[in-house]
Scaffold this motif. Sequence first.
Motif, mmCIF file in Angstrom:
data_model
loop_
_atom_site.group_PDB
_atom_site.id
_atom_site.type_symbol
_atom_site.label_atom_id
_atom_site.label_comp_id
_atom_site.label_asym_id
_atom_site.label_seq_id
_atom_site.Cartn_x
_atom_site.Cartn_y
_atom_site.Cartn_z
ATOM 1 N N TRP A 34 0.930 -1.171 -0.128
ATOM 2 C CA TRP A 34 0.033 -0.051 -0.146
ATOM 3 C C TRP A 34 0.813 1.246 0.120
ATOM 4 N N GLU A 36 -0.253 4.185 0.192
ATOM 5 C CA GLU A 36 -0.614 5.020 1.318
ATOM 6 C C GLU A 36 -0.197 4.790 2.695
ATOM 7 N N VAL A 71 -8.708 2.420 3.061
ATOM 8 C CA VAL A 71 -7.366 1.777 3.069
ATOM 9 C C VAL A 71 -7.490 0.665 4.426
ATOM 10 N N LEU A 75 -7.120 -3.323 3.670
ATOM 11 C CA LEU A 75 -5.940 -3.929 4.357
ATOM 12 C C LEU A 75 -6.346 -5.051 5.326
#
Length: 104
Positions: A34, A36, A71, A75
């Motif tokens: 990720w 982010e 996110v 995740l």
Amino acid sequence: MQRGENAVNTFRYRKRSAVEATLLTVVMMCVCEWEEVVPDDCEVFVTVSQSGGCHITVKLSIRYGAPVLAVCRQLQQQIAEEIAAMTPYSAESVDVTVKRLVAP
């Protein structure tokens, strides 16, 4: 170093079992995918139960402007799926906590 300090460090840095190390590796592989997420500022805690399940807690930092809730949810799902696919364990819970937002 004081005697009390040494006792705390000994407990905190105990050697991980092979199972814990494997699950930690799987979780970090997911986190690193990720963009982010800031992987260098990530803490992972793994608890393995006798029944073949595990509990994962991830504390991480996310880049400012990222869709935080999306996110975290994705995740969580990815970690649970990867643990089930790559190990004989199942994630009974995956808790994701955002410690802070990081400037891009």
